[in-house]
Scaffold this active site. Structure first.
Site, mmCIF file in Angstrom:
data_model
loop_
_atom_site.group_PDB
_atom_site.id
_atom_site.type_symbol
_atom_site.label_atom_id
_atom_site.label_comp_id
_atom_site.label_asym_id
_atom_site.label_seq_id
_atom_site.Cartn_x
_atom_site.Cartn_y
_atom_site.Cartn_z
ATOM 1 N N TYR A 20 -44.605 -28.086 7.723
ATOM 2 C CA TYR A 20 -44.765 -26.724 8.247
ATOM 3 C C TYR A 20 -43.422 -26.173 8.713
ATOM 4 C CZ TYR A 20 -45.445 -23.048 11.641
ATOM 5 O OH TYR A 20 -45.317 -21.874 12.331
ATOM 6 N N TYR B 85 -54.236 -14.601 15.073
ATOM 7 C CA TYR B 85 -53.968 -14.536 16.523
ATOM 8 C C TYR B 85 -52.828 -13.552 16.851
ATOM 9 C CZ TYR B 85 -52.319 -16.435 21.069
ATOM 10 O OH TYR B 85 -51.893 -16.607 22.354
ATOM 11 N N ILE B 86 -51.672 -13.787 16.320
ATOM 12 C CA ILE B 86 -50.526 -12.945 16.708
ATOM 13 C C ILE B 86 -50.616 -11.589 16.004
ATOM 14 C CG2 ILE B 86 -48.011 -12.806 16.847
ATOM 15 C CD1 ILE B 86 -47.987 -15.915 16.658
ATOM 16 N N LYS C 285 -40.769 -22.873 7.338
ATOM 17 C CA LYS C 285 -40.137 -21.797 8.115
ATOM 18 C C LYS C 285 -38.632 -21.818 7.897
ATOM 19 C CE LYS C 285 -43.844 -20.156 9.946
ATOM 20 N NZ LYS C 285 -44.342 -18.889 9.394
ATOM 21 N N SER D 260 -39.963 -19.686 13.726
ATOM 22 C CA SER D 260 -40.425 -20.537 14.815
ATOM 23 C C SER D 260 -39.262 -21.302 15.428
ATOM 24 C CB SER D 260 -41.441 -21.529 14.236
ATOM 25 O OG SER D 260 -41.733 -22.538 15.152
ATOM 26 N N SER E 150 -58.412 -17.138 5.649
ATOM 27 C CA SER E 150 -58.525 -18.601 5.598
ATOM 28 C C SER E 150 -58.510 -19.195 7.003
ATOM 29 C CB SER E 150 -57.390 -19.198 4.766
ATOM 30 O OG SER E 150 -56.133 -18.877 5.332
#
Ligand code: NAD
Ligand code: WQD
Length: 342
Positions: A150, A11-12, A154, A125, A34
């Site tokens: 997750y 996406y980004i 980061k 993030s 993936s």
């Protein structure tokens, strides 16, 4: 510059490719697909007006695969998007998240340094702030406790990259802390394409609007916010993409800074909108219905999260240009034209 873009089919990454070429750079994409579809790269090439984007279906954990890419191309810097990003899944599969995100980045950085490529922009993030100690969040706000693996990948990767930079000052490390990316390229040809049930608010809204899901569940309306629903700093993905191009300045200007060439920037608009603000703007701007009902709070959510993005403006001249109406219009424009994604 010639830039290695890991996760460039996502996406980004796909939006960032467009901004890179617009600014006169070129890119080489590495992605294991993936969580993406190579159709995104074909569409990006079309939008830019070139025959194709150089692409290797390589996993960043695959040292030999990466070596081949570096042997073939002279790469000046890496924009590192590749990683797994589903918060809930990371709670179920922590090993997979640590191994992919941390293991993969360690291999990548090792191959980069062996080839003398020591410039990296890392996708961090807002989640590293945990439940933030101050609002709006500045970069000097202390990092906090993450509520899921997750987020910890980061937070830990930020620390690892800073330590690597400290030990070898030839490295230039840029940590971009994204807030909540939404929207899509104005053409509507590329956008966010989640697998299965969306975790994030905006793709859920667009899938309800297009008729794929019955209604949006709003997770909690008893937060200490103006309307009781969660408040976030939503940022148009094209603004976010442009921030990466602006951040390349850190590499060319690095020697004018101190030896401590780690640069950290919040990438948001600085404005907080609630879940219901987003739903209402979406309905008003696009003239479509988005039925919703109030559900219990989602575990791990915080009430309010928005940033002070002024450091990025002062140091790299980047500032968000798009507002909430652009975000909801462009998200819908993508979903409407691509109801099944790519
Ligand atoms: P995305 O899933 O669309 O893109 C990530 C890409 O990385 C995918 O194309 C996937 O196939 C690829 N990938 C994953 N593991 C890989 C591996 N081991 N080797 C090679 N390729 C691999 O996600 P996105 O929303 O574009 O996010 C890009 C980056 O930004 C991620 O690191 C994500 O954690 C970070 N980020 C995203 C958000 C968000 O809300 N979207 C917010 C903050 C940070
Ligand atoms: C936003 C608001 C929800 C879905 C996550 C990650 C973060 C970063 C961005 C990667 C919250 C509410 C959502 C729904 C809802 N990603 N919501 N119904 O949680 O701020 O951030 O994505 O780095 O790390 O944690 O984003 O879009 O999931 O939620 O009411 O179906 O929308 O409760 O208030 P979040 P989100």
């Amino acid at each position: 510059m010639q830039i290695l873009v890991t996760g460039g089919a996502g996406y980004i990454g796909s939006h960032t490719l467009i901004e890179l070429y617009k600014a006169g750079h070129t890119a080489v994409v590495v992605d294991n697909l993936s969580n993406s579809n190579p159709e995104s790269l074909r569409r990006v090439a079309d939008i830019i007006g070139i025959p194709e984007i150089p692409f290797y279906r390589v996993d960043i954990r695959d040292r030999e695969g990466l070596e081949k890419v570096f042997a073939k191309h002279k790469l000046d810097a890496c924009i590192h998007f590749a990683g797994l990003k589903a918060v809930g899944e990371s709670v179920e599969k922590p090993w997979e998240y640590y191994e992919n995100n941390i293991g993969g980045t360690l291999v990548l950085v090792d191959v980069m340094r062996k080839h003398g490529c020591k410039n990296i922009i890392f996708s961090s993030s807002a989640t590293v702030y945990g439940d933030p100690a101050e609002i709006p969040i500045t970069e000097s706000c202390p990092k906090g406790q993450c509520t899921n693996p997750y987020g910890w990948t980061k937070s830990m990767l930020e620390q690892m990259l800073m330590d690597i930079q400290k030990a070898d000052p030839e490295w230039n490390v840029v940590l971009l802390r994204y807030f909540n990316p939404v929207g899509a390229h104005q053409s509507g040809r590329i956008g966010e394409n989640p697998n299965g049930i969306p975790n994030n608010l905006m793709p859920y809204i667009t899938q309800v609007a297009v008729g794929k899901r019955k209604e949006l569940g709003v997770f909690g309306n008893d937060y200490p916010t103006p309307d009781g629903t969660g408040v976030r700093d939503f940022i148009h993905v094209c603004d976010l993409a442009a921030a990466h191009v602006a951040a390349l300045k850190c590499f060319t200007n690095a020697l004018t800074h101190s030896l401590n060439n780690t640069f950290i920037y919040n990438i948001g608009t600085g404005k907080g909108y609630s879940v219901l603000d987003m739903v209402k703007a979406f309905v008003r701007v696009n003239g479509v219905e988005v039925p919703y009902s109030i559900k219990p709070r989602r575990a791990g959510d915080i009430a309010t999260c928005y940033c002070d993005p002024s450091k990025a403006e002062a140091e790299i001249g980047w500032k968000a240009r798009y507002g909430i109406e652009d975000m909801v219009r462009d998200s819908w424009n993508w979903q409407r034209q691509n109801p099944e994604g790519y």
